[in-house]
Motif scaffolding. Structure first.
Motif, PDB file in Angstrom:
ATOM      1  N   MET A   1       6.170  14.187   8.355  1.00  0.00           N
ATOM      2  CA  MET A   1       4.992  14.515   7.553  1.00  0.00           C
ATOM      3  C   MET A   1       4.984  13.703   6.266  1.00  0.00           C
ATOM      4  O   MET A   1       3.921  13.322   5.761  1.00  0.00           O
ATOM      5  CB  MET A   1       4.994  16.025   7.249  1.00  0.00           C
ATOM      6  CG  MET A   1       3.650  16.604   6.959  1.00  0.00           C
ATOM      7  SD  MET A   1       2.352  16.072   8.085  1.00  0.00           S
ATOM      8  CE  MET A   1       2.936  16.775   9.617  1.00  0.00           C
ATOM      9  N   GLY A   2       6.180  13.384   5.757  1.00  0.00           N
ATOM     10  CA  GLY A   2       6.274  12.546   4.556  1.00  0.00           C
ATOM     11  C   GLY A   2       5.692  11.173   4.824  1.00  0.00           C
ATOM     12  O   GLY A   2       4.912  10.644   4.014  1.00  0.00           O
ATOM     13  N   ALA A   3       6.043  10.589   5.965  1.00  0.00           N
ATOM     14  CA  ALA A   3       5.527   9.251   6.297  1.00  0.00           C
ATOM     15  C   ALA A   3       3.999   9.310   6.427  1.00  0.00           C
ATOM     16  O   ALA A   3       3.273   8.442   5.918  1.00  0.00           O
ATOM     17  CB  ALA A   3       6.167   8.753   7.590  1.00  0.00           C
ATOM     18  N   TYR A   4       3.508  10.375   7.079  1.00  0.00           N
ATOM     19  CA  TYR A   4       2.061  10.528   7.271  1.00  0.00           C
ATOM     20  C   TYR A   4       1.347  10.684   5.915  1.00  0.00           C
ATOM     21  O   TYR A   4       0.350  10.016   5.628  1.00  0.00           O
ATOM     22  CB  TYR A   4       1.793  11.745   8.164  1.00  0.00           C
ATOM     23  CG  TYR A   4       0.324  12.052   8.310  1.00  0.00           C
ATOM     24  CD1 TYR A   4      -0.468  11.327   9.196  1.00  0.00           C
ATOM     25  CD2 TYR A   4      -0.272  13.043   7.531  1.00  0.00           C
ATOM     26  CE1 TYR A   4      -1.830  11.586   9.308  1.00  0.00           C
ATOM     27  CE2 TYR A   4      -1.626  13.313   7.629  1.00  0.00           C
ATOM     28  CZ  TYR A   4      -2.405  12.586   8.520  1.00  0.00           C
ATOM     29  OH  TYR A   4      -3.750  12.838   8.620  1.00  0.00           O
ATOM     30  N   PHE A   5       1.895  11.564   5.096  1.00  0.00           N
ATOM     31  CA  PHE A   5       1.271  11.899   3.807  1.00  0.00           C
ATOM     32  C   PHE A   5       1.265  10.680   2.870  1.00  0.00           C
ATOM     33  O   PHE A   5       0.244  10.354   2.254  1.00  0.00           O
ATOM     34  CB  PHE A   5       2.042  13.065   3.185  1.00  0.00           C
ATOM     35  CG  PHE A   5       1.536  13.524   1.858  1.00  0.00           C
ATOM     36  CD1 PHE A   5       0.213  13.866   1.667  1.00  0.00           C
ATOM     37  CD2 PHE A   5       2.406  13.642   0.766  1.00  0.00           C
ATOM     38  CE1 PHE A   5      -0.251  14.315   0.436  1.00  0.00           C
ATOM     39  CE2 PHE A   5       1.951  14.084  -0.461  1.00  0.00           C
ATOM     40  CZ  PHE A   5       0.624  14.420  -0.633  1.00  0.00           C
ATOM     41  N   ASN A   6       2.392   9.992   2.808  1.00  0.00           N
ATOM     42  CA  ASN A   6       2.463   8.823   1.924  1.00  0.00           C
ATOM     43  C   ASN A   6       1.497   7.725   2.354  1.00  0.00           C
ATOM     44  O   ASN A   6       0.853   7.085   1.520  1.00  0.00           O
ATOM     45  CB  ASN A   6       3.898   8.287   1.859  1.00  0.00           C
ATOM     46  CG  ASN A   6       4.700   9.007   0.788  1.00  0.00           C
ATOM     47  OD1 ASN A   6       4.409   8.865  -0.395  1.00  0.00           O
ATOM     48  ND2 ASN A   6       5.681   9.801   1.189  1.00  0.00           N
ATOM     49  N   LYS A   7       1.378   7.538   3.664  1.00  0.00           N
ATOM     50  CA  LYS A   7       0.453   6.499   4.149  1.00  0.00           C
ATOM     51  C   LYS A   7      -0.997   6.914   3.877  1.00  0.00           C
ATOM     52  O   LYS A   7      -1.810   6.110   3.407  1.00  0.00           O
ATOM     53  CB  LYS A   7       0.679   6.244   5.645  1.00  0.00           C
ATOM     54  CG  LYS A   7      -0.272   5.191   6.185  1.00  0.00           C
ATOM     55  CD  LYS A   7       0.064   4.764   7.597  1.00  0.00           C
ATOM     56  CE  LYS A   7      -0.846   3.641   8.108  1.00  0.00           C
ATOM     57  NZ  LYS A   7      -2.250   3.743   7.787  1.00  0.00           N
ATOM     58  N   ALA A   8      -1.287   8.192   4.164  1.00  0.00           N
ATOM     59  CA  ALA A   8      -2.659   8.671   3.949  1.00  0.00           C
ATOM     60  C   ALA A   8      -3.036   8.548   2.473  1.00  0.00           C
ATOM     61  O   ALA A   8      -4.161   8.145   2.130  1.00  0.00           O
ATOM     62  CB  ALA A   8      -2.777  10.120   4.416  1.00  0.00           C
ATOM     63  N   MET A   9      -2.077   8.849   1.593  1.00  0.00           N
ATOM     64  CA  MET A   9      -2.354   8.747   0.148  1.00  0.00           C
ATOM     65  C   MET A   9      -2.590   7.288  -0.240  1.00  0.00           C
ATOM     66  O   MET A   9      -3.542   6.969  -0.959  1.00  0.00           O
ATOM     67  CB  MET A   9      -1.169   9.339  -0.631  1.00  0.00           C
ATOM     68  CG  MET A   9      -1.390   9.435  -2.120  1.00  0.00           C
ATOM     69  SD  MET A   9      -2.743  10.555  -2.573  1.00  0.00           S
ATOM     70  CE  MET A   9      -1.928  12.138  -2.520  1.00  0.00           C
ATOM     71  N   ALA A  10      -1.730   6.408   0.254  1.00  0.00           N
ATOM     72  CA  ALA A  10      -1.876   4.980  -0.088  1.00  0.00           C
ATOM     73  C   ALA A  10      -3.206   4.453   0.433  1.00  0.00           C
ATOM     74  O   ALA A  10      -3.929   3.719  -0.270  1.00  0.00           O
ATOM     75  CB  ALA A  10      -0.710   4.181   0.487  1.00  0.00           C
ATOM     76  N   ASP A  11      -3.575   4.829   1.679  1.00  0.00           N
ATOM     77  CA  ASP A  11      -4.844   4.363   2.246  1.00  0.00           C
ATOM     78  C   ASP A  11      -6.027   4.875   1.418  1.00  0.00           C
ATOM     79  O   ASP A  11      -7.005   4.165   1.204  1.00  0.00           O
ATOM     80  CB  ASP A  11      -5.011   4.860   3.695  1.00  0.00           C
ATOM     81  CG  ASP A  11      -4.047   4.147   4.649  1.00  0.00           C
ATOM     82  OD1 ASP A  11      -3.436   3.138   4.223  1.00  0.00           O
ATOM     83  OD2 ASP A  11      -3.889   4.612   5.794  1.00  0.00           O
ATOM     84  N   ALA A  12      -5.909   6.128   0.948  1.00  0.00           N
ATOM     85  CA  ALA A  12      -7.052   6.742   0.255  1.00  0.00           C
ATOM     86  C   ALA A  12      -7.229   6.211  -1.163  1.00  0.00           C
ATOM     87  O   ALA A  12      -8.356   5.995  -1.601  1.00  0.00           O
ATOM     88  CB  ALA A  12      -6.879   8.261   0.232  1.00  0.00           C
ATOM     89  N   VAL A  13      -6.132   6.022  -1.896  1.00  0.00           N
ATOM     90  CA  VAL A  13      -6.314   5.693  -3.326  1.00  0.00           C
ATOM     91  C   VAL A  13      -5.716   4.346  -3.739  1.00  0.00           C
ATOM     92  O   VAL A  13      -5.973   3.883  -4.852  1.00  0.00           O
ATOM     93  CB  VAL A  13      -5.726   6.808  -4.246  1.00  0.00           C
ATOM     94  CG1 VAL A  13      -6.345   8.159  -3.929  1.00  0.00           C
ATOM     95  CG2 VAL A  13      -4.201   6.879  -4.154  1.00  0.00           C
ATOM     96  N   GLY A  14      -4.929   3.729  -2.848  1.00  0.00           N
ATOM     97  CA  GLY A  14      -4.214   2.501  -3.223  1.00  0.00           C
ATOM     98  C   GLY A  14      -5.110   1.378  -3.728  1.00  0.00           C
ATOM     99  O   GLY A  14      -4.709   0.582  -4.581  1.00  0.00           O
ATOM    100  N   GLY A  15      -6.349   1.327  -3.216  1.00  0.00           N
ATOM    101  CA  GLY A  15      -7.234   0.232  -3.596  1.00  0.00           C
ATOM    102  C   GLY A  15      -7.995   0.484  -4.895  1.00  0.00           C
ATOM    103  O   GLY A  15      -8.732  -0.381  -5.376  1.00  0.00           O
ATOM    104  N   HIS A  16      -7.838   1.665  -5.487  1.00  0.00           N
ATOM    105  CA  HIS A  16      -8.601   2.004  -6.694  1.00  0.00           C
ATOM    106  C   HIS A  16      -8.192   1.112  -7.872  1.00  0.00           C
ATOM    107  O   HIS A  16      -7.011   0.776  -8.026  1.00  0.00           O
ATOM    108  CB  HIS A  16      -8.350   3.482  -7.039  1.00  0.00           C
ATOM    109  CG  HIS A  16      -9.287   4.009  -8.075  1.00  0.00           C
ATOM    110  ND1 HIS A  16      -9.124   3.725  -9.412  1.00  0.00           N
ATOM    111  CD2 HIS A  16     -10.397   4.773  -7.970  1.00  0.00           C
ATOM    112  CE1 HIS A  16     -10.103   4.309 -10.093  1.00  0.00           C
ATOM    113  NE2 HIS A  16     -10.885   4.953  -9.235  1.00  0.00           N
TER     114      HIS A  16
END
Ligand code: PLP
Length: 447
Positions: free
Chosen positions: A355-370
């Protein structure tokens, strides 16, 4: 039942809260919350809010709230025997069983576990034991402890000194002189933006070497570090950091204390952070995840190498002059046994990894480009988003304009608890290890 107004008046008048702006709280200017219950990853308060706790309390309620298995174990222990001490060989079935369960899970060079109450007192124990160790070995000068800037190891006299955060030193006359700080392994915050990760690791190593050279290796007893920097910003180390640091420590006969108060018992997807990063510690600090905070309990896991010297010390000097009234408290120990069983039966170490791998990727995908997100990082169920004013040259906002605290306040309105980390401009997540995919998604969606 007392009204909320009555309670908040008594709170302002009587209650000295830790890590709180005392004057603002007394004037009723800072937020307060009366928490009444919890289940799974959620808590409830007296105002009727149900909040997804994205920080598991203070990253400690690892199995989640409301677990009847632990509640029942605590109640049964309290009915049978709420207290007996652990001095001069006394114990309970719970404390003896828990010591075996901890050792069964710990790295193979570990030999014994001493139980305290919280992470701070466990680290105080560790430093005393390191000093005792060097006295028994006839090296009374070898006493200084190296810690890292931005490390967090507690807020006692010695542990507040080990902690490398200015806010824990200011006006307290800390750090004590026996503590020396070295560079934090935070690649994102490196001084030289042109450095590669490998060059930055080499820089951390040369700073450590220079410190040891300056102080003299025969005055330095131990190095203490969290496998992943926690309160200092949730920063996983750059690749190769721990391997390189340990080579230096071994060469200078400096003990390694792995402070696993946050990373112990599954948070990184391995039982210990030491397993994750190949750290061969001489002493491991545990607390939080040991009981998932259902009762206060901490521990110092002692390696065979250190233990042999402690035994020799008591043969030469008599019983070890160290212990608390509440060491290995039966209720804490019963909570610990039930908690470790639950971590196994719910497969939470594995879930934290996946779940950590999933959550970290989802977070990076969602806000990383801001435009104002400088870094999204994490390991297991630790995740941090660090903000910048300008990405191109990594400049930060001054403290009055920080995004982290504002975003944490906004998330709270959306019923999600995140932590604005005390240093830097960082919002952090460390949810219970039972986090589901739907819950992970709802944290990410709230950003
Ligand atoms: N060590 C680490 C790595 C911690 O994160 C903490 C607390 O957050 C401590 C020690 C201190 O633990 P306690 O607050 O239980 O004294």
């Amino acid at each position: 039942m007392l009204t909320n107004d009555q309670l908040s008046q008594w709170d302002r008048e009587n209650f000295f809260h830790p890590s709180t702006h005392l004057a603002q709280h007394a004037r009723g200017e800072s937020p307060s919350r009366i928490v009444t219950g919890g289940d799974g990853v959620f808590i409830e308060d007296r105002d009727g809010n149900r909040l997804l706790d994205g920080f598991a309390g203070l990253y400690c309620v690892n199995v989640g709230y409301g677990r009847t298995e632990i509640q029942d174990a605590i109640a049964a222990q309290a009915r049978e025997l709420a207290y007996y001490h652990a001095y001069v060989g006394h114990g309970t079935e719970a404390s003896i069983t828990l010591s075996k369960m901890v050792l069964d899970r710990a790295p193979s060079n570990m030999s014994k576990v001493y139980f305290g109450l919280g992470g701070s007192d466990a680290n105080e124990t560790n430093i005393k034991l390191v000093w005792y160790y060097n006295n028994i070995l006839g090296r009374p000068e070898k006493k200084k402890i190296i810690s890292r800037w931005r490390g967090y190891h507690g807020s006692g006299l010695m542990t507040g000194s080990l902690t490398g955060l200015a806010g824990f030193h200011k006006k307290f006359d800390l750090p004590l002189s026996q503590v020396k700080h070295t560079t934090a392994p935070d690649y994102f915050r490196r001084d030289d933006l042109n450095q590669t990760e490998a060059q930055f690791v080499a820089h951390c190593v040369s700073e450590l070497e220079a410190l040891i050279e300056r102080e003299g290796a025969d005055t330095i007893a131990a190095f203490i570090g969290e496998p992943v920097l926690g309160t200092g910003g949730l920063v996983p180390p750059p690749a190769g950091y721990w391997e390189a640091i340990q080579k230096v420590l071994k060469r200078h006969d400096i003990l390694m204390i792995a402070d696993e108060v946050v990373t112990g018992f599954g948070r990184l997807g391995t039982m210990f952070g030491s397993d994750h990063y190949g750290i061969e510690a001489d002493i491991i600090t545990i607390a939080k995840g040991l009981t998932s905070a259902y009762a206060p309990l901490s521990g110092s896991i002692i390696s065979d190498k250190v233990w042999k010297v402690l035994e020799q010390g008591t043969d030469e000097n008599g019983p070890i002059g160290h212990g608390w009234t509440y060491s290995a408290h039966p209720i804490g120990a019963a909570a610990g046994v039930a908690n470790l069983n639950l971590i196994d039966s719910m497969d939470l170490v594995d879930n934290a990894g996946k779940m950590g791998a999933y959550f970290n990727k989802a977070m990076a995908d969602a806000v990383g480009g801001h435009a104002h997100v400088g870094d999204v990082r994490g390991e297991g169920l630790l995740c941090a988003v660090e903000f910048v004013e300008d990405k191109s040259d990594r400049t930060f906002y001054d403290s009055s304009k920080k995004i982290g605290p504002q975003l944490a306040a906004a998330l709270l309105k959306r019923n999600v608890i995140a932590r604005a980390m005390p240093q830097g401009d960082i919002i952090g997540f460390a949810p219970p290890l039972c986090l589901s995919k739907t819950e992970a998604d709802s944290i990410v969606l709230s950003m």
